[in-house]
Design an enzyme around this catalytic site. Structure first.
Site, PDB file in Angstrom:
ATOM      1  N   LYS A 208       0.839  -1.207   0.000  1.00 44.40           N
ATOM      2  CA  LYS A 208       0.000   0.000   0.000  1.00 44.40           C
ATOM      3  C   LYS A 208       0.870   1.252   0.000  1.00 44.40           C
ATOM      4  O   LYS A 208       1.837   1.332   0.748  1.00 44.40           O
ATOM      5  CB  LYS A 208      -0.881   0.031   1.258  1.00 44.40           C
ATOM      6  CG  LYS A 208      -1.823  -1.158   1.378  1.00 44.40           C
ATOM      7  CD  LYS A 208      -2.533  -1.166   2.711  1.00 44.40           C
ATOM      8  CE  LYS A 208      -1.577  -1.384   3.879  1.00 44.40           C
ATOM      9  NZ  LYS A 208      -2.279  -1.581   5.168  1.00 44.40           N
ATOM     10  N   THR A 241      -7.308   9.995   7.977  1.00 42.86           N
ATOM     11  CA  THR A 241      -6.872   8.745   7.341  1.00 42.86           C
ATOM     12  C   THR A 241      -6.545   7.659   8.368  1.00 42.86           C
ATOM     13  O   THR A 241      -5.955   6.643   8.025  1.00 42.86           O
ATOM     14  CB  THR A 241      -5.615   8.982   6.467  1.00 42.86           C
ATOM     15  OG1 THR A 241      -4.587   9.528   7.304  1.00 42.86           O
ATOM     16  CG2 THR A 241      -5.907   9.915   5.314  1.00 42.86           C
ATOM     17  N   GLY A 243      -6.885   4.532  10.176  1.00 44.96           N
ATOM     18  CA  GLY A 243      -7.645   3.297   9.970  1.00 44.96           C
ATOM     19  C   GLY A 243      -7.800   2.907   8.512  1.00 44.96           C
ATOM     20  O   GLY A 243      -8.488   1.933   8.212  1.00 44.96           O
ATOM     21  N   THR A 244      -7.130   3.630   7.585  1.00 39.17           N
ATOM     22  CA  THR A 244      -7.271   3.247   6.169  1.00 39.17           C
ATOM     23  C   THR A 244      -6.751   1.835   5.912  1.00 39.17           C
ATOM     24  O   THR A 244      -7.334   1.078   5.150  1.00 39.17           O
ATOM     25  CB  THR A 244      -6.513   4.222   5.234  1.00 39.17           C
ATOM     26  OG1 THR A 244      -5.209   4.454   5.785  1.00 39.17           O
ATOM     27  CG2 THR A 244      -7.243   5.535   5.083  1.00 39.17           C
ATOM     28  N   GLY A 245      -5.640   1.505   6.570  1.00 37.55           N
ATOM     29  CA  GLY A 245      -5.042   0.193   6.340  1.00 37.55           C
ATOM     30  C   GLY A 245      -5.946  -0.932   6.825  1.00 37.55           C
ATOM     31  O   GLY A 245      -6.184  -1.917   6.111  1.00 37.55           O
ATOM     32  N   CYS A 246      -6.475  -0.775   8.046  1.00 33.16           N
ATOM     33  CA  CYS A 246      -7.381  -1.795   8.601  1.00 33.16           C
ATOM     34  C   CYS A 246      -8.628  -1.919   7.720  1.00 33.16           C
ATOM     35  O   CYS A 246      -9.134  -3.018   7.468  1.00 33.16           O
ATOM     36  CB  CYS A 246      -7.826  -1.412  10.015  1.00 33.16           C
ATOM     37  SG  CYS A 246      -6.444  -1.076  11.112  1.00 33.16           S
TER      38      CYS A 246
HETATM   39  N1  LIG Z   1      -4.901  10.450   1.424  1.00 34.51           N
HETATM   40  C1  LIG Z   1      -5.310   9.341   0.788  1.00 34.51           C
HETATM   41  N2  LIG Z   1      -6.080   9.439  -0.319  1.00 34.51           N
HETATM   42  C2  LIG Z   1      -6.500   8.333  -0.966  1.00 34.51           C
HETATM   43  N3  LIG Z   1      -6.200   7.098  -0.591  1.00 34.51           N
HETATM   44  C3  LIG Z   1      -5.446   6.921   0.510  1.00 34.51           C
HETATM   45  C4  LIG Z   1      -4.942   8.024   1.273  1.00 34.51           C
HETATM   46  N4  LIG Z   1      -4.221   7.553   2.321  1.00 34.51           N
HETATM   47  C5  LIG Z   1      -4.278   6.215   2.228  1.00 34.51           C
HETATM   48  N5  LIG Z   1      -4.989   5.813   1.137  1.00 34.51           N
HETATM   49  C6  LIG Z   1      -5.261   4.442   0.717  1.00 34.51           C
HETATM   50  O1  LIG Z   1      -5.681   3.750   1.873  1.00 34.51           O
HETATM   51  C7  LIG Z   1      -5.222   2.415   1.864  1.00 34.51           C
HETATM   52  C8  LIG Z   1      -4.375   2.152   3.089  1.00 34.51           C
HETATM   53  O2  LIG Z   1      -3.061   2.589   2.814  1.00 34.51           O
HETATM   54  P1  LIG Z   1      -1.960   3.069   3.834  1.00 34.51           P
HETATM   55  O3  LIG Z   1      -2.370   4.339   4.466  1.00 34.51           O
HETATM   56  O4  LIG Z   1      -0.708   3.066   3.066  1.00 34.51           O
HETATM   57  O5  LIG Z   1      -1.963   1.906   4.906  1.00 34.51           O
HETATM   58  P2  LIG Z   1      -1.778   1.973   6.480  1.00 34.51           P
HETATM   59  O6  LIG Z   1      -2.989   2.660   7.014  1.00 34.51           O
HETATM   60  O7  LIG Z   1      -1.664   0.554   6.869  1.00 34.51           O
HETATM   61  O8  LIG Z   1      -0.549   2.780   6.714  1.00 34.51           O
HETATM   62  C9  LIG Z   1      -4.481   2.276   0.534  1.00 34.51           C
HETATM   63  O9  LIG Z   1      -5.356   1.758  -0.446  1.00 34.51           O
HETATM   64  C10 LIG Z   1      -4.066   3.680   0.209  1.00 34.51           C
HETATM   65  O10 LIG Z   1      -3.859   3.847  -1.159  1.00 34.51           O
HETATM   66  C1  LIG Z   2      -5.456  -1.288  17.357  1.00 32.98           C
HETATM   67  C2  LIG Z   2      -4.867  -0.730  16.129  1.00 32.98           C
HETATM   68  N1  LIG Z   2      -4.704  -1.512  15.053  1.00 32.98           N
HETATM   69  C3  LIG Z   2      -4.193  -1.000  13.903  1.00 32.98           C
HETATM   70  C4  LIG Z   2      -3.811   0.318  13.806  1.00 32.98           C
HETATM   71  C5  LIG Z   2      -3.218   0.885  12.523  1.00 32.98           C
HETATM   72  O1  LIG Z   2      -4.021   1.865  11.943  1.00 32.98           O
HETATM   73  P1  LIG Z   2      -3.495   3.015  10.979  1.00 32.98           P
HETATM   74  O2  LIG Z   2      -2.127   2.655  10.515  1.00 32.98           O
HETATM   75  O3  LIG Z   2      -4.439   3.076   9.836  1.00 32.98           O
HETATM   76  O4  LIG Z   2      -3.508   4.274  11.783  1.00 32.98           O
HETATM   77  C6  LIG Z   2      -3.979   1.115  14.946  1.00 32.98           C
HETATM   78  N2  LIG Z   2      -3.633   2.415  14.938  1.00 32.98           N
HETATM   79  N3  LIG Z   2      -4.515   0.580  16.096  1.00 32.98           N
HETATM   80 MG   LIG Z   3      -2.460   4.884   6.811  1.00 30.95          MG
END
Ligand SMILES: Nc1ncnc2c1ncn2[C@@H]1O[C@H](COP(=O)(O)OP(=O)(O)O)[C@@H](O)[C@H]1O
Ligand SMILES: Cc1ncc(COP(=O)(O)O)c(N)n1
Ligand SMILES: [Mg+2]
Length: 526
Positions: A208, A241, A243-246
């Site tokens: 991602k 943003t 929680g986008t990953g979860c």
């Molecule tokens: N500002 C943003 N605009 C559009 N898509 C986003 C944005 N931030 C994250 N994403 C998308 O959200 C999903 C989670 O990505 P990411 O943020 O890299 O993961 P994590 O939350 O685990 O760090 C991916 O599909 C990414 O492309």
């Molecule tokens: C309990 C728990 N699990 C996962 C994430 C990651 O979330 P994110 O990287 O999107 O802030 C988090 N912040 N807390």
């Molecule tokens: Mg993120």
């Protein structure tokens, strides 16, 4: 599940001992798609278990939850982390896996090697249907920079968890950590990371790029062992943003649970994150730099959201607009509605059979504003789509429009639904289907509606007697005959609905006032 192959080492016959308890397949029983999330709790409810449950609910999938850790967390960061004892994580896994028919297991925060160990142990003891998919989101660091799982988990991830996974969804930092610290700062480096991670054994890899520096697009790289797919979307400028990953991983799990193939699941999940971020880009929850977003696209501003509770007495003077009449008198719908309300109309229905959709929607939005500021409910005739789009208070449908029970399921429990009924049977059905009121007529002959059977005052009385719902009379009613309608004296007859008597007139305001006076007087007398 389609041809995912599932977790390859799990035997397929595990369910034989419990089959008699779980498989009561009669026609009335519906098996629903089910995900199990094994993750940490986020007290701010933007990420972790809380996000996972919201995603699954939003995508029509049931979600059971095994909690690995409890975090004290808000939009400013992670204040504290409490790991659950591995034995207790194991208890939870046993409770769920011995009972539920889980389609997909999704993992999030797995904070210690001991917890990964009990997960692996339980997955081998309860090989869910032998065809379950495993989605591994290797959560290590929160977006705010707090370590949620340290480097001690790296070796068990690499050696034992990743080889079982159908898909892994690391962000760039996590991908880098799993690969021993390689640099990942470009899409090209994400591609080579995806390839290296694939060699650790997962069937699919999604790296991602949400946190990729200096990119105007948000790019994720998908690799199936053969081909790469780059998933691009415009980067959304927002603080929300967290929680986008979860969310992405849970949405993939939910789509797989419904039977989707992997690439479709990933594409849907990416689009889901995108629309949730877009909807929520300006919302304010918490004071920190990492706000949560709305998985249901439905959070309301308490100032703009005034719940319109329907009262039967609102049917007293019910004004129904008509585009032909407005055209004839050179009035806009908005002006017609304003005048009707000023004259005393107690509820408004927009009945615009010929209007162009785009134009109608704009007018309907303006009418919603006018009605709301006057405390009068606004309903839309027939057009459920317009009602949803302009956030009207409800709809009025006829017997050949969309069935009331379906309208209810589309609009939800708080909207007003009225239905036209000519017979006692229709009145019974309206009640059963969850309508709020009945419109009954035509009471008198009318030009407004072609080929409409007139039921007369006797027909109206019959519908009122058969109905548990409040009734409004409609059809050819005006100042000259409104009193005779109200005189039938049925307690649930709450008022009259008028079209021509208000809108096929030179001055809507004057006619509304006169009709209001007539109705008020007849109410006093009876
Ligand atoms: N500002 C943003 N605009 C559009 N898509 C986003 C944005 N931030 C994250 N994403 C998308 O959200 C999903 C989670 O990505 P990411 O943020 O890299 O993961 P994590 O939350 O685990 O760090 C991916 O599909 C990414 O492309
Ligand atoms: C309990 C728990 N699990 C996962 C994430 C990651 O979330 P994110 O990287 O999107 O802030 C988090 N912040 N807390
Ligand atoms: Mg993120």
């Amino acid at each position: 599940m389609q041809s995912l192959g599932g977790i390859r080492s799990w035997p397929a016959t595990w369910r034989t001992t419990t089959a008699s308890m779980t498989t009561t397949t009669t026609e009335s029983v519906r098996k629903v798609a089910q995900v199990l999330t094994v993750a940490g709790s986020d007290s701010g409810a933007g990420a972790g278990i809380q996000a996972d449950i919201k995603v699954c609910a939003a995508r029509g999938v049931y979600c059971a939850s095994v909690i690995t850790a409890v975090t004290a967390q808000n939009t400013r960061g992670v204040q504290s982390v409490h790991l659950l004892p591995p034995d207790f994580v194991s208890e939870q896994l046993k409770s769920v896996l011995s009972d539920f028919e889980v389609d997909v297991v999704k993992t999030g925060m797995l904070p210690s090697p001991e917890i990964v160990e009990v997960l692996l142990q339980n997955l081998s003891e309860y090989p869910v249907r032998g065809r379950v998919a495993l989605v591994v989101d290797p959560v290590m660091v929160s977006t705010s920079g707090h370590v949620l799982a340290g480097s001690s988990i790296l070796s068990i991830f690499r050696e034992r968890l990743l080889p079982l996974a159908d898909i892994i969804t690391p962000n760039v930092k996590e991908a880098s950590a799993l690969l021993g610290g390689v640099r990942i700062q470009t899409v090209a480096e994400m591609r080579s990371a995806a390839k290296s991670l694939h060699q650790m054994g997962p069937r699919f890899v999604l790296v991602k790029g949400g946190d990729l520096p200096d990119s105007s697009d948000s790019v994720d790289v998908y690799f199936d062992g053969n081909e790469f797919h780059e998933l691009h979307s415009p980067r959304i400028a927002t603080r929300n943003t967290h929680g986008t990953g979860c969310t992405l991983a849970s949405c993939i799990a939910a789509e797989l649970a419904k039977g989707s193939n992997m690439l479709s699941a990933v594409k849907v999940a990416k689009r889901f994150v995108d629309s949730a971020l877009n909807y929520s880009k300006d919302i304010v929850i918490g004071s920190g730099m990492q706000g949560p977003f709305d998985h249901f696209l439905s959070l309301k501003d308490p100032q703009s959201y005034r719940q319109s509770t329907f009262k039967p007495d609102d049917l007293f003077l019910y004004a129904v607009t008509d585009s032909r009449m407005n055209k004839k008198w050179n009035r806009s719908i908005v002006d017609a509605v304003k005048a009707a309300i000023e004259g005393g109309a107690t509820i408004i229905q927009l009945r615009e059979k010929e209007a162009e959709t785009r134009e109608f929607l704009e007018e309907a939005k303006s009418c919603v504003d006018i009605c709301r500021s006057n405390g009068v409910c606004l309903l839309i005739n027939d057009r459920i789509d317009i009602a949803i789009a302009c956030d009207a208070d409800g709809v009025h449908v006829g017997q050949s429009d969309m069935p009331v029970d379906l309208v209810r399921s589309l609009l939800g429990p708080d909207k007003i639904i009225g239905v036209s009924c000519k017979t006692q049977e229709q009145a019974h059905q309206a009640w059963k289907d969850g309508a709020d009121y009945i419109g009954s007529g035509g009471v008198f002959p009318t030009n407004t509606k072609a080929n409409n059977r007139t039921i007369g005052l006797d027909g109206l009385r019959e519908v009122c007697k058969a109905s548990k719902l409040p009734v409004v009379a409609i059809g050819g009613i005006g100042i000259s005959n409104a009193e005779s309608v109200m005189r039938i004296g049925e307690p649930n007859l709450k008022g009259v609905a008028v079209v021509s008597a208000l809108f096929d007139q030179e001055c809507v305001l004057t006619q509304a006032k006169k009709l209001h006076k007539t109705l008020t007087e007849s109410k006093r007398e009876h």
